[in-house]
Enzyme design. Structure first.
Site, short mmCIF file in Angstrom:
data_model
loop_
_atom_site.label_atom_id
_atom_site.label_comp_id
_atom_site.label_asym_id
_atom_site.label_seq_id
_atom_site.Cartn_x
_atom_site.Cartn_y
_atom_site.Cartn_z
CB SER A 118 -15.43 27.78 9.61
OG SER A 118 -14.10 27.68 9.11
CE LYS A 119 -13.36 21.18 14.79
NZ LYS A 119 -11.97 21.29 15.16
NE ARG A 120 -12.36 23.05 6.74
CZ ARG A 120 -13.20 23.31 5.73
NH1 ARG A 120 -12.81 24.09 4.74
NH2 ARG A 120 -14.42 22.81 5.73
N GLY B 119 -10.03 28.44 12.86
CA GLY B 119 -9.41 28.34 14.18
C GLY B 119 -8.29 27.31 14.16
CG ASP B 120 -9.18 23.19 13.70
OD1 ASP B 120 -9.23 23.52 14.91
OD2 ASP B 120 -9.97 22.38 13.19
#
Ligand code: GLU
Length: 507
Positions: free
Chosen positions: A265-267, A269-270
């Protein structure tokens, strides 16, 4: 029947395209090209509530950046245009009506409130409400209302839907090119809405089946999250009388988090500092998500990395051009289980591709970065620098950090390194070396001046490492950097002596 291979990538423009979506597009593309077939881009935008402005353009730009170019589709056209479902709305209703006429679908008039009430009631009993063969007999629809009442409601009300009438007691038998044979009882499935009067639009399921049929799609290659929809899709093909030309299906494994379990998920990546989107995305509310392109990845590296997330060539080979991928790709070698994403491997691919790039292309990419640093340099000089440092970089943006001192003299000296190396006899020795280099009459080449310098140091019986470190401090401002001879050959004799003058005055 021998049909031309036709596959499609059918994203919904609900936000930026996730790298998993790019992989789906890539596998479709590779599959089509391997067979001399067509790859089609269809935009599935019938859910107006989830529509995000800019998302369609983002999808197209992402595919273009990756070199995954459709043969037909939105932005290109083709024999089945339009390829944007919102522009095909007239097409779908007749098929929904055909399903009602053949007894495979029905009109449903339940209000939002009554559906909510049914849900609440089920919940109170510890159950989940599903609109299905078990419950439809107690709902307000053309199966329970009189023909007269049905006709009146169709005429006079605006928010009815057409629902699929899930058969009772059927075992749906399905085949997936990756997962093999799958079976499920129709009794566990709900009566999905196919068409909505309120906006005169089909839902995903109907539009998807109708378009795949009309666009003569031969294989549907999509993410695993669509596997639960497969029984309905099978039954829709059957109910519409299209089972003879029904596409074959392949559901791709998920991309998994680098650590732990679950979908990437994008999380993730962050948290871990890597992009999950191909390009930078600014949401309509101004939230910025980083992209592989803006982070300095080469599209070839990104595509190569993605190809190997869930597919393997059956050999040790890891570097593949797009053409080589086309040659090597097959669905048989796509794995059933999820593929763990490894951000370090993504960087590894970029490093490999950076090394493969020709120096001219790298110099051209580096020149604007130099300009941004206020450096005016000739392309020839930048070419020589790039050839020297490309082995050490992962991204073009690393070049400056690796080699800034080949473009300007250090303005300060790393205090710790200065204390360590700029002491004892070393300043005097370095000064003597400045004279040696200034008077050097041989060719200004690494293999000439390098050994000569070392011979000189040896002949004076100076400690090689210490003197070299002091020299490097003068040239780069710290104890680390490229080889001394390499630096001298690039910056030249004059700049070399001037840097030594400078450090002697400064420290
Ligand atoms: N519109 C669906 C999506 O957003 C397409 C699924 C399919 O390929 O059938 O992924």
């Amino acid at each position: 029947m021998n049909r031309k291979t036709r596959v499609r990538f059918a994203p919904s423009p609900t936000g930026p395209l996730h790298m998993g979506g790019v992989r789906t597009a890539l596998y479709n593309y590779l599959y089509a090209k391997r067979r001399g077939g067509d790859f089609i881009l269809r935009i599935e935008d019938t859910d107006s509530h989830r529509f995000v402005p800019g998302a369609e353009q983002y999808i197209i730009e992402s595919l273009n950046w990756c070199g995954i170019v459709p043969d037909e589709g939105v932005g290109i056209g083709g024999p089945h245009a339009p390829y944007r479902q919102s522009e095909r709305r007239e097409i779908y209703r007749q098929y929904a009506e055909q399903l009602v006429a053949s007894g495979n679908a029905y009109y449903a008039f339940d209000s939002a409130e009554s559906l909510e009430a049914a849900r609440a009631q089920a919940e109170a009993a510890g159950q989940t409400f599903i609109y299905s063969s078990a419950t439809r007999g107690a709902m307000r629809n053309s199966l329970t209302l009189s023909e007269e009442e049905t006709q009146r409601l169709l005429r006079e009300t605006q928010d009815w839907t057409i629902r699929f009438k899930m058969p009772v007691g059927r075992t749906v038998q399905m085949d997936d090119l990756i997962r093999g044979h799958v079976e499920i009882s129709s009794d566990t499935l709900d009566d999905k809405v196919l068409w909505k009067r309120a906006d005169s639009l089909p839902t995903y399921h109907l539009a998807n089946i109708v378009d795949d049929h009309l666009m003569e799609i031969t294989e549907v290659i999509r993410g695993e999250e669509w596997l639960p929809s497969l029984p309905l899709h099978y039954l829709l093909y059957e109910a519409l009388g299209w089972q003879d030309t029904m596409p074959r299906f392949a559901h791709l494994p998920l991309l998994l988090k680098p650590v732990g379990n679950g979908k990437l998920s994008k999380r993730d990546g962050d948290k871990m500092g890597f992009p999950v989107f191909p390009l930078r995305w600014v949401s309509p509310t101004g939230e910025v998500s980083r992209g592989y392109r803006e982070d300095g990845y080469f599209p070839e590296a990104f595509v190569n990395m993605l190809a190997l997330l869930g597919w393997n060539p059956g050999t040790e080979q890891e570097l593949f051009s797009l053409d080589e991928l086309v040659e090597a790709f097959s669905l048989e070698k796509v794995s059933k289980s999820g593929a763990k994403f490894n951000p370090e491997k993504a960087k590894w691919f970029n490093r490999e591709y950076l090394r493969l790039k020709d120096d001219g292309a790298l110099a051209d990419a580096f020149l604007p970065l130099l300009e941004a640093q206020g450096i005016q340099s000739s392309r020839d000089y930048v070419l020589r620098v790039v050839a020297l440092i490309k082995e050490r970089a992962t991204f073009v943006a690393d070049f400056w950090d690796i080699a800034w001192y080949l473009f300007k003299a250090p303005e300060a000296y790393e205090p710790k390194d200065a204390a360590k190396f700029w002491k004892d006899e070393n300043p005097a020795r370095v000064l003597e070396l400045a004279t040696f280099v200034r008077d050097w009459q041989g060719p200004l080449e690494k293999d000439a001046i390098g050994p000569a310098l070392e011979d000189y140091i040896r002949s004076r019986e100076w400690p090689m490492g210490k003197v070299m470190n002091a020299l490097r401090l003068a040239l780069t401002g710290s104890g680390s950097g490229l080889g001394i001879a390499d630096i001298i050959c690039l910056i030249g004799k004059e700049e070399f002596t001037s840097r030594i003058d400078k450090i002697c005055k400064s420290l």
